[in-house]
Design a protein around this motif. Structure first.
Motif, PDB file in Angstrom:
ATOM      1  N   LEU A 247       1.502  -9.968   7.510  1.00 36.61           N
ATOM      2  CA  LEU A 247       1.385  -9.605   6.098  1.00 36.61           C
ATOM      3  C   LEU A 247       2.223 -10.538   5.230  1.00 36.61           C
ATOM      4  CD1 LEU A 247       1.545  -5.687   6.132  1.00 36.61           C
ATOM      5  CD2 LEU A 247      -0.430  -7.121   5.618  1.00 36.61           C
TER       6      LEU A 247
ATOM      7  N   CYS B  37      -0.963  -1.035   2.429  1.00 35.91           N
ATOM      8  CA  CYS B  37      -1.696  -2.298   2.347  1.00 35.91           C
ATOM      9  C   CYS B  37      -2.869  -2.294   3.328  1.00 35.91           C
ATOM     10  CB  CYS B  37      -0.768  -3.466   2.643  1.00 35.91           C
ATOM     11  SG  CYS B  37      -1.568  -5.083   2.550  1.00 35.91           S
TER      12      CYS B  37
ATOM     13  N   ILE C  45       0.588  -8.034   0.464  1.00 34.75           N
ATOM     14  CA  ILE C  45       1.181  -6.906  -0.260  1.00 34.75           C
ATOM     15  C   ILE C  45       1.275  -7.297  -1.726  1.00 34.75           C
ATOM     16  CG2 ILE C  45       3.292  -5.557  -0.597  1.00 34.75           C
ATOM     17  CD1 ILE C  45       3.753  -5.648   2.378  1.00 34.75           C
TER      18      ILE C  45
ATOM     19  N   HIS D   6       1.047  -2.143  -4.524  1.00 30.83           N
ATOM     20  CA  HIS D   6       1.438  -1.474  -3.289  1.00 30.83           C
ATOM     21  C   HIS D   6       2.885  -0.976  -3.345  1.00 30.83           C
ATOM     22  CE1 HIS D   6      -1.831  -4.086  -1.313  1.00 30.83           C
ATOM     23  NE2 HIS D   6      -2.274  -2.837  -1.328  1.00 30.83           N
TER      24      HIS D   6
END
Length: 447
Positions: free
Chosen positions: A347, A380, A385, A389
């Motif tokens: 991420l 997410c 992200i 979020h």
């Protein structure tokens, strides 16, 4: 135990020289004494002792410690591998911290405790034989290492340098700072960098203990000491024997038990509730609080003598809003941790989200950031992200309003000391205050 190493003792009191020599003759292979530092460097070059026990004052009526600091620098310049333990009758904590920042291994206060003095000198010898490598290299067999993230801020780097100096000693440490700033994490890092790291650190949250159980939790009890005391039970002081005891929220300790705790720390022995015989203990105490203990002392809620005992070294952890350069790197570490936990590897954090993180006030500090990022990872559903979020639960306020006057003053003083290269007289002049006022503020803010 076989004798090993050379010890050089420098003190102008011949009675002290004789007493310490007698004490150390069974520990060190050779003990050399000097009643004056005049021939110290010559002796150092000729005999090459691994450890020097150095008095800080050599002239009657002078107790500033400046002589000790001068000879400390001389020793370290001529023989950087030598470990210097300072010997002083004046428990000046500011001076001790300054000396360790300048390279002293540890300090011992007169009148000394024999066991404490021997342990300190032996630790210094072990460090010298390790060619400067800290005893932190000893692998812990009881708890896994957790990497400490120090960050890039100047204040955290100063704390890192102080920890590297004091961790290997047995000096009691008081950690202060707002809730969520990472006081327990720092305590664990100090323990990992100590000679006690083979044993698990024992933690005790004073804020989570009912008032009726304080004494039993700390000092233990014997069978029948009170209703429901069906067996003997050791307290946290005994459990932490040979290791580190971390007491979080020390300010919550009831006043009537503070005297007993002071006695335990002074005598290095604990008496269980209902017992008559004291049990010897060997602990290193790290305390933490978000309260102003000096104010508590003024109000009669905390004993001043206990504060002196637990506050040999004071480390103040700044709030997260005062080190904004650390916010995004910390957030990315939490993203990686929770990405692995929730099987969402790789991420990324968007630029907009990063900017929003940097402008938030973080009243809950690192703990709030950690919770925010865990929730963001869960919410997410892509690979990035974004700002939407991020869910905050504390009130937003402009970053310029986030600092109190005390925080601004602390940063101003720290900047002046840095600009003046550590010259406190020059820093005081630059700030327009006296040197004594500067000393008092350094102590207050833990600089």
């Amino acid at each position: 135990m076989a004798k090993a190493g050379k010890l050089l003792i420098v003190d102008d009191n011949r009675n002290i020289l004789a007493a310490v020599r007698l004490l150390c003759d069974s520990i060190f292979e050779e003990v050399i004494t000097l009643p004056s530092p005049n021939t110290l460097i010559t002796t150092l070059q000729k005999s090459a002792p691994e450890v020097v026990l150095l008095d800080m004052n050599f002239h009657a009526g002078i107790n500033t410690g400046n002589e000790g600091l001068f000879w400390l620098k001389e020793i370290l310049q001529k023989s950087p591998e030598t470990k210097v333990v300072l010997f002083t009758a004046y428990a000046d904590i500011d001076l001790a911290v300054r000396a360790m920042k300048e390279g002293a291994f540890d300090f011992v206060i007169k009148p000394w405790d024999n066991e404490k003095l021997i342990a300190t000198l032996q630790n210094a010898y072990k460090a010298a034989k390790g060619k400067g490598k800290k005893l932190t290299k000893i692998a812990s067999t009881s708890e896994p290492a957790v990497e400490m993230y120090w960050g890039e801020s100047a204040e955290m780097q100063r704390i890192r340098q102080m920890v590297e100096r004091v961790a290997i000693t047995d000096a009691n440490i008081l950690l202060t700072g707002e809730n969520g700033t990472g006081k327990e994490m720092l305590a664990r890092e100090i323990h990992r960098q100590s000679a006690r790291c083979r044993h698990q650190m024992v933690s005790l949250d004073m804020g989570a203990i009912p008032d009726t159980l304080f004494e039993s939790e700390l000092f233990g009890h014997t069978k029948g000491a009170f209703t429901d005391a069906r067996t003997d039970r050791e307290g946290k002081f005994e459990t932490a024997n040979g290791s580190t005891l971390f007491m979080d929220e020390i300010g919550n300790l009831p006043l009537h038990l503070q005297a007993k705790m002071l006695t335990v720390l002074q005598n290095r022995a604990v008496t269980r509730l209902g017992a008559n015989i004291a049990t010897p203990i060997d602990i290193r105490l790290i305390s933490a609080t978000n309260r102003d203990l000096h104010e508590a002392v003024a109000k009669g809620a905390f004993r001043q003598d206990l504060l002196f005992r637990i506050n040999t070294i004071h480390i103040h952890i700044p709030p997260l809003r005062n080190r904004r350069e650390d916010i995004v790197p910390l957030a990315e570490r939490f993203i990686a941790r929770y990405g692995q936990k929730y099987n969402k590897m790789g991420l990324m954090l968007s630029a907009e989200a990063a900017e929003r993180l940097k402008t938030h006030t973080w009243e809950g500090n690192i703990r709030e950031l950690q919770n925010t990022m865990e929730k963001a990872v869960i919410m997410c559903d892509g690979d990035t992200i974004n700002a939407d979020h991020l869910e905050f639960h504390t009130a937003q306020r402009p970053a310029t309003e986030a600092q109190t006057l005390e925080e601004i003053e602390r940063q101003t003083i720290a900047a002046a000391i840095t600009q003046c290269g550590g010259n406190l007289s020059q820093a005081a002049t630059q700030l327009g205050i006296t040197r004594q006022t500067l000393y008092n503020k350094i102590k207050r803010y833990g600089l």
